[in-house]
Every structure is written in structure tokens, then in C-alpha cells.
Design an enzyme around this catalytic site. Structure first.
Site, PDB file in Angstrom:
ATOM      1  N   GLU A  57       0.829  -1.204   0.000  1.00 55.04           N
ATOM      2  CA  GLU A  57       0.000   0.000   0.000  1.00 55.04           C
ATOM      3  C   GLU A  57       0.866   1.257   0.000  1.00 55.04           C
ATOM      4  O   GLU A  57       0.570   2.232  -0.705  1.00 55.04           O
ATOM      5  CB  GLU A  57      -0.900   0.035   1.246  1.00 55.04           C
ATOM      6  CG  GLU A  57      -1.839  -1.157   1.400  1.00 55.04           C
ATOM      7  CD  GLU A  57      -1.229  -2.275   2.237  1.00 55.04           C
ATOM      8  OE1 GLU A  57      -0.030  -2.579   2.048  1.00 55.04           O
ATOM      9  OE2 GLU A  57      -1.941  -2.846   3.080  1.00 55.04           O
ATOM     10  N   ALA A 168      15.151 -45.255 -13.998  1.00 56.77           N
ATOM     11  CA  ALA A 168      15.122 -46.540 -14.698  1.00 56.77           C
ATOM     12  C   ALA A 168      15.632 -47.644 -13.770  1.00 56.77           C
ATOM     13  O   ALA A 168      16.127 -47.378 -12.677  1.00 56.77           O
ATOM     14  CB  ALA A 168      15.969 -46.468 -15.968  1.00 56.77           C
TER      15      ALA A 168
HETATM   16 ZN    ZN Z   1       1.175  -2.923   6.017  1.00 55.35          ZN
END
Ligand code: ZN
Length: 354
Positions: A57, A168
Site C-alpha cells: 500500500e 530406470a
Molecule cells: Zn502494512
């Protein structure tokens, strides 16, 4: 809950941003955020920085500058309200004059919770639970496993032939799959905090377990290399002990103990790469959250099976998985799956969530 088309577009972009930093943020969540101006135009975006750096943010707000005032922030996880190594994002949103916050996943931990309430108390309009399932299944999945079950999220990766062989009869196992599948493994490692193998695999294949040749911005990732070696069999010359990335040699008694040790080191997403015995132990304990199978269209008819004994003797007790998606990788096929959680029956541990 009313959400605008511009906000839904921004939420899809926020999920992409979060996915782009998967593998670089632990123990913090890989979050994506987009700032929309008052008229709905995207003016800033961001994703969680590595630990100690700003949250998504704050990065998005920094990019938006004054254009954020009166606008909307669309974010994949509820903004935090606690002061850790960085200030609370809820306060940063209030200070920037954000009028509305659209959240996908509510914060599941007590420590960082309360962000939505703090925003509402400041008069910000908060909508939560927007496309929550998409966000929970995406980049946040591993971090949410950690928050809810207090252990890392485990992705089991295995490459095998059509008849489920990983080697294998003579023991040779190199290059079962082609270059496209091998490149995909390196990209997968780049999204993980740790890559785990058993000492048997370390001895048989001597893998380096590094991230190489992804051709992307994640090529410099150095996930912790982990060898579970209870009996001290790993030779000092093993490639996994070179200085290309950090390495942990663990003598943990069980997969659960190993995961607890890794969780304590901040590991949130583990790639389990082998071998069949170790993978079976994780599956029996209900500790595999995702499976990535690279299937080569080859037949061997004999040789080691891709999974060890699961203690299952009857078809009704089979461990079942749900297919998430199928992708062609050159001449091979990748199948991503999730084990179906169930109680009772063989391997029948509870879903591991408290
Ligand atoms: Zn934060």
C-alpha cells in the site's frame, strides 16, 4: 457490496503484482495494491518489498503522490494496523486522504489485525471479501497456510514417466523431462523460500538446487537449500553444500519437525523435490498443500516409483487429488493438483488447520 468494474480490474492487477513478488517477501505476505484516483484512473501500484522494506500500500501511495487524495486503494490483503519494522499501512492510507479501500482477504492474524476498523473509524469506506477466493488461491496461499496452521506451505514437485517412474531399473534418472520442464522447475524454485530433498536424493542425483536460467527478474533468488539427513550421510563434496546459496542440513525426526524448524527461520513456502520416501512421509502426515507433476510421455516399465509406500492397501483408501490446471511444457505435461483433505482412511490426517 458494490464494487465498480474499475475496482475489479484493479483487483486483478493487484493479484498479479502480489504474484510477482512471491518468494521474496517471507515472512511477510506477498501483497499487491493499486491506487485509483477520484475518477477511477489507476495512478499508482505496488507490491510488498523484501522484509524491512515498505508494504504494497505504501509503495502504491508513493507512486500515486497527490493524485491519491480522495481516491480508492484496492489491495489483496487487509491493510495492517500494527507497527512492525514499518509503520501501519492503515495510518498511511488515512494520512494520504484515501476515501475508500477495497480488500480481498481479511487479515487472519491478531497481531496485524484491526486495519479495517481503524480505517472505518477515520471515516474511510471499507469493502472486504472482494474476490477473496481468487486471492486466497493465488500468491497469498502459502502465507495464509502459515498464518492458520503455523507451518510453511508445501509444494511437492515430481517428474516422472507415464508409468510413474522417476528412475530406470539401472538407477539412471537424469533428463526424464525436457528443457522446458526443467526451466519451469527453476521458475518454481524462485517462488519458494526453501527447497527440500532427502539425503537419498542428494546422494543419488547430487543436485545443486539453485535458481538458474529463469530469464526473469527472479533469477537472483536464492532459496534456502535443505537436506533432511538424519544419519549424517551427506558428503562434504555434495554440490548442495557449495556457496551458490545458503544450505541447511537438518536432522529433524519428522516432516512436521522439519517444517517447524523452517517456519522458525521465516520460511513460508517450501518446494519438496524428493525423493519418493520423503514425499510419502509428507503425504502420509497430510503436509502437502500443492502437487506439481511433470509427466514425460515415456515408458520404463520398471524402476523406482514416484512415490513411496503410503500405507494404502485398498482402492477405497486411495489418496485423491484435484486438478488445478494442466499445461504443456515442450514435449512434457505439467499437472498442478491439490490433495483432497479427508479424515479417516489411510493417510487420513486432518486438514492440518487449527
Ligand atoms: Zn502494512
Amino acid at each position: 457490496m458494490t464494487v465498480s468494474p474499475a475496482e475489479l480490474t484493479a483487483m486483478a492487477r493487484a493479484r498479479e503484482l502480489g504474484a510477482g513478488v512471491l518468494g521474496s517477501t517471507s515472512p511477510n505476505p506477498p501483497v499487491g495494491a493499486v491506487v485509483l484516483a477520484v475518477d477511477g484512473t489507476p495512478v499508482g501500484e505496488g507490491a510488498t518489498a523484501p522484509p524491512g522494506g515498505p508494504h504494497a500500500e505504501v509503495r502504491a501511495l508513493t507512486q500515486a503522490g497527490d493524485r491519491a487524495r480522495g481516491g480508492t486503494v484496492v489491495v489483496t490483503l487487509e491493510p495492517c494496523a500494527h507497527t512492525g519494522r514499518t509503520g501501519p499501512c492503515a495510518d498511511a492510507l488515512i494520512a494520504a486522504g484515501i476515501a475508500r479501500v477495497v480488500v480481498a482477504v481479511p487479515e487472519p492474524t491478531e497481531l496485524a489485525g484491526g486495519g479495517a476498523q481503524r480505517l472505518r473509524d477515520a471515516g474511510v469506506d471499507v469493502v472486504s471479501g472482494v474476490e477473496q477466493a481468487e486471492a486466497e488461491d493465488g500468491a497469498l496461499a502459502a502465507w495464509l497456510t502459515g498464518a492458520r496452521a503455523q507451518r510453511p506451505h508445501v509444494v511437492w514437485k515430481v517428474a516422472g514417466t507415464l508409468d510413474g517412474r522417476v528412475a530406470a531399473a539401472d538407477g539412471s534418472s537424469r533428463w526424464i523431462t525436457g528443457p522446458a520442464a526443467r526451466a519451469a522447475v527453476h521458475r518454481l524454485r524462485a517462488t519458494c523460500d526453501a527447497v527440500v530433498v532427502g539425503s537419498g536424493t542428494a546422494l543419488a542425483d547430487d543436485p545443486q538446487l539453485t535458481v538458474r536460467d529463469t530469464g526473469g527478474p527472479d533469477a537472483d533468488r536464492r532459496p534456502l537449500r535443505v537436506v533432511l539427513d538424519r544419519r549424517g550421510r551427506l558428503p562434504r563434496t555434495a554440490r548442495v553444500l557449495d556457496d551458490a546459496a545458503p544450505t541447511l542440513v537438518s536432522a529433524a525426526a519428522s516432516p512436521r519437525d522439519l517444517l517447524a524448524e523452517l517456519f522458525g527461520r521465516g520460511v513460508r513456502r517450501v518446494l519438496l523435490e524428493g525423493g519418493p520416501t520423503l514425499a510419502a512421509a509428507f503425504l502420509r502426515d497430510g503436509l502437502v498443500d500443492e502437487a506439481v507433476l511433470h509427466l514425460a510421455p515415456k515408458l520404463l516399465g520398471a524402476g523406482a516409483s514416484l512415490i513411496g509406500d503410503l500405507g494404502i492397501t485398498s482402492i477405497g483408501d486411495a489418496l485423491t487429488l484435484s486438478v488445478v490446471d494442466v499445461t504443456r511444457l515442450g514435449g512434457d505435461v505439467q499437472i498442478r493438483m491439490r490433495p483432497n483433505r479427508h479424515t479417516g482412511g489411510a493417510g487420513g490426517s486432518a486438514d492440518g488447520r487449527s
